[in-house]
Design a protein around this motif. Sequence first.
Motif, mmCIF file in Angstrom:
data_model
loop_
_atom_site.group_PDB
_atom_site.id
_atom_site.type_symbol
_atom_site.label_atom_id
_atom_site.label_comp_id
_atom_site.label_asym_id
_atom_site.label_seq_id
_atom_site.Cartn_x
_atom_site.Cartn_y
_atom_site.Cartn_z
ATOM 1 N N GLU A 130 0.808 -1.214 0.000
ATOM 2 C CA GLU A 130 0.000 0.000 0.000
ATOM 3 C C GLU A 130 0.845 1.270 0.000
ATOM 4 O OE1 GLU A 130 -3.187 -0.050 -0.385
ATOM 5 O OE2 GLU A 130 -3.282 -2.239 -0.341
ATOM 6 N N ASP A 131 1.921 1.276 0.755
ATOM 7 C CA ASP A 131 2.719 2.494 0.912
ATOM 8 C C ASP A 131 4.201 2.138 0.935
ATOM 9 O OD1 ASP A 131 3.399 5.139 1.302
ATOM 10 O OD2 ASP A 131 3.100 5.069 3.470
ATOM 11 N N PRO A 132 4.740 1.705 -0.206
ATOM 12 C CA PRO A 132 6.118 1.222 -0.217
ATOM 13 C C PRO A 132 7.147 2.336 -0.111
ATOM 14 C CG PRO A 132 5.279 1.305 -2.442
ATOM 15 C CD PRO A 132 4.128 1.666 -1.534
ATOM 16 N N LEU A 133 8.258 2.036 0.536
ATOM 17 C CA LEU A 133 9.416 2.912 0.497
ATOM 18 C C LEU A 133 10.151 2.617 -0.806
ATOM 19 C CD1 LEU A 133 11.483 4.849 1.854
ATOM 20 C CD2 LEU A 133 12.571 2.808 2.798
ATOM 21 N N LEU A 134 10.267 3.607 -1.673
ATOM 22 C CA LEU A 134 10.908 3.391 -2.962
ATOM 23 C C LEU A 134 12.423 3.427 -2.804
ATOM 24 C CD1 LEU A 134 8.695 5.532 -5.370
ATOM 25 C CD2 LEU A 134 8.472 3.123 -4.768
ATOM 26 N N VAL A 135 13.097 2.474 -3.404
ATOM 27 C CA VAL A 135 14.554 2.421 -3.408
ATOM 28 C C VAL A 135 14.998 2.536 -4.859
ATOM 29 C CG1 VAL A 135 16.589 1.093 -2.785
ATOM 30 C CG2 VAL A 135 14.521 0.928 -1.396
ATOM 31 N N SER A 136 15.835 3.500 -5.148
ATOM 32 C CA SER A 136 16.239 3.787 -6.532
ATOM 33 C C SER A 136 15.014 3.994 -7.417
ATOM 34 C CB SER A 136 17.111 2.658 -7.088
ATOM 35 O OG SER A 136 18.298 2.533 -6.350
ATOM 36 N N GLY A 137 13.948 4.583 -6.847
ATOM 37 C CA GLY A 137 12.753 4.877 -7.616
ATOM 38 C C GLY A 137 11.823 3.709 -7.817
ATOM 39 N N ARG A 138 12.102 2.570 -7.160
ATOM 40 C CA ARG A 138 11.298 1.373 -7.374
ATOM 41 C C ARG A 138 10.910 0.718 -6.064
ATOM 42 N NH1 ARG A 138 15.316 1.568 -10.877
ATOM 43 N NH2 ARG A 138 14.761 1.703 -13.062
ATOM 44 N N ARG A 139 9.811 -0.007 -6.108
ATOM 45 C CA ARG A 139 9.505 -0.906 -5.012
ATOM 46 C C ARG A 139 10.403 -2.126 -5.134
ATOM 47 N NH1 ARG A 139 3.035 -1.615 -4.622
ATOM 48 N NH2 ARG A 139 3.484 -2.926 -6.413
ATOM 49 N N VAL A 140 10.552 -2.829 -4.047
ATOM 50 C CA VAL A 140 11.328 -4.070 -4.048
ATOM 51 C C VAL A 140 10.355 -5.245 -4.012
ATOM 52 C CG1 VAL A 140 12.903 -5.470 -2.658
ATOM 53 C CG2 VAL A 140 13.388 -3.062 -3.024
ATOM 54 N N ASP A 141 10.605 -6.242 -4.839
ATOM 55 C CA ASP A 141 9.724 -7.399 -4.942
ATOM 56 C C ASP A 141 10.067 -8.487 -3.936
ATOM 57 O OD1 ASP A 141 8.538 -6.300 -7.367
ATOM 58 O OD2 ASP A 141 10.428 -6.830 -8.322
ATOM 59 N N MET A 142 11.325 -8.531 -3.545
ATOM 60 C CA MET A 142 11.827 -9.602 -2.689
ATOM 61 C C MET A 142 12.990 -9.049 -1.877
ATOM 62 S SD MET A 142 13.605 -13.182 -3.976
ATOM 63 C CE MET A 142 12.118 -13.803 -4.755
ATOM 64 N N VAL A 143 13.114 -9.477 -0.633
ATOM 65 C CA VAL A 143 14.243 -9.070 0.204
ATOM 66 C C VAL A 143 15.025 -10.311 0.617
ATOM 67 C CG1 VAL A 143 14.940 -8.049 2.399
ATOM 68 C CG2 VAL A 143 13.130 -6.974 1.062
ATOM 69 N N VAL A 144 16.305 -10.326 0.282
ATOM 70 C CA VAL A 144 17.221 -11.392 0.702
ATOM 71 C C VAL A 144 18.402 -10.676 1.345
ATOM 72 C CG1 VAL A 144 18.458 -13.476 0.015
ATOM 73 C CG2 VAL A 144 16.466 -12.740 -1.298
ATOM 74 N N ALA A 145 18.259 -10.377 2.634
ATOM 75 C CA ALA A 145 19.187 -9.439 3.276
ATOM 76 C C ALA A 145 19.367 -9.785 4.753
ATOM 77 C CB ALA A 145 18.664 -8.005 3.115
ATOM 78 N N THR A 146 19.880 -10.989 5.021
ATOM 79 C CA THR A 146 20.078 -11.466 6.401
ATOM 80 C C THR A 146 18.852 -11.109 7.246
ATOM 81 O OG1 THR A 146 21.294 -9.453 7.074
ATOM 82 C CG2 THR A 146 22.586 -11.303 6.245
ATOM 83 N N TYR A 147 17.672 -11.443 6.732
ATOM 84 C CA TYR A 147 16.387 -10.998 7.259
ATOM 85 C C TYR A 147 15.827 -12.080 8.183
ATOM 86 C CZ TYR A 147 12.027 -8.249 6.600
ATOM 87 O OH TYR A 147 10.926 -7.453 6.755
ATOM 88 N N SER A 148 16.093 -11.945 9.478
ATOM 89 C CA SER A 148 15.669 -12.971 10.435
ATOM 90 C C SER A 148 14.148 -13.010 10.548
ATOM 91 C CB SER A 148 16.276 -12.699 11.814
ATOM 92 O OG SER A 148 17.683 -12.795 11.767
ATOM 93 N N ILE A 149 13.599 -14.207 10.524
ATOM 94 C CA ILE A 149 12.157 -14.401 10.660
ATOM 95 C C ILE A 149 11.785 -14.274 12.135
ATOM 96 C CG2 ILE A 149 10.249 -16.004 10.297
ATOM 97 C CD1 ILE A 149 11.987 -17.382 8.140
#
Length: 287
Positions: free
Chosen positions: A100-119
């Motif tokens: 609904e309200d994405p933070l744009l990175v380099s002008g784009r939304r991100v589709d997937m995050v693979v960034a040492t992202y602990s569940i």
Amino acid sequence: MMFRHRRTVAAAALAAAAVSGMSACSAVLGEEESLVDATSLTVGVKADQPGLGLEDGEGGFEGFDVDVALYIAGELGIPEGSVEFVGVTSDQREDVLDVEDPLLVSGRRVDMVVATYSITPVRKTEVTFAGPYYVAKQDVLVRSDAAEIGGVRDLEGLDVCQGEGSNSTTRITEGLGIDVVPTEEPTYTDCIDLLREGDVDAVSTDNLILAGFQTQSPGEFRLVGNPFTDEKYGVGLRYGDVAACEAVNRAISKMYQDGVADDMLSRWFDGTGLETLDSVPQFEGCA
């Protein structure tokens, strides 16, 4: 697939993104749409974590998380040339996936995050996680001459740094009841700089992250090697995209069963002394 990777996106996808103001993916999550229908992909990775996600100074990213993302993309039928990587910090990860309200990175939304992202349970209320694709363990990094620190209990009363948006010091203070003086910096690179200068006594986070920084500065730091807690690295997807979650889980299973995951981990962490995971982690479930 395990080489230095450029930020590359098909020109048509970029044009579409510019018109729509959205990321360069072909599917926007809706009632019947899913990332599994995408023909291009924008992936958020860390930009400052050696061995995991590191911007190479030439516009590309490299590391274990980058390789994992490319493997998953390939299994989803998305060629490497249609995958773009953008750097995200720990505290941006939920926001870049917000439909609904994405933070744009380099002008784009991100589709997937693979960034040492602990569940974590809290994060699962905002993000659908596939995986984990790896289970790290929290440990402690100190200066090489800090012989008095042999484990997390030795941090009592000391200054400990974590990256903004991380839960690392909370696990020490609230989880273990150890009274440390927490310092929070925008990134773990900033924490390492403080450790190097003697402004903090330790940095505590996942052992893969710490091992990467240790290899970048041989002889300067010591990984205590007395881990506590499991950190389940998930692939962050937009909330509710169960079909994508199931497809990514199939890709992760294949990555381990074919020995590709072991090759990736050896590429980035051989020589660190870590015993890395070599079997499919137990998945959390997509519902």
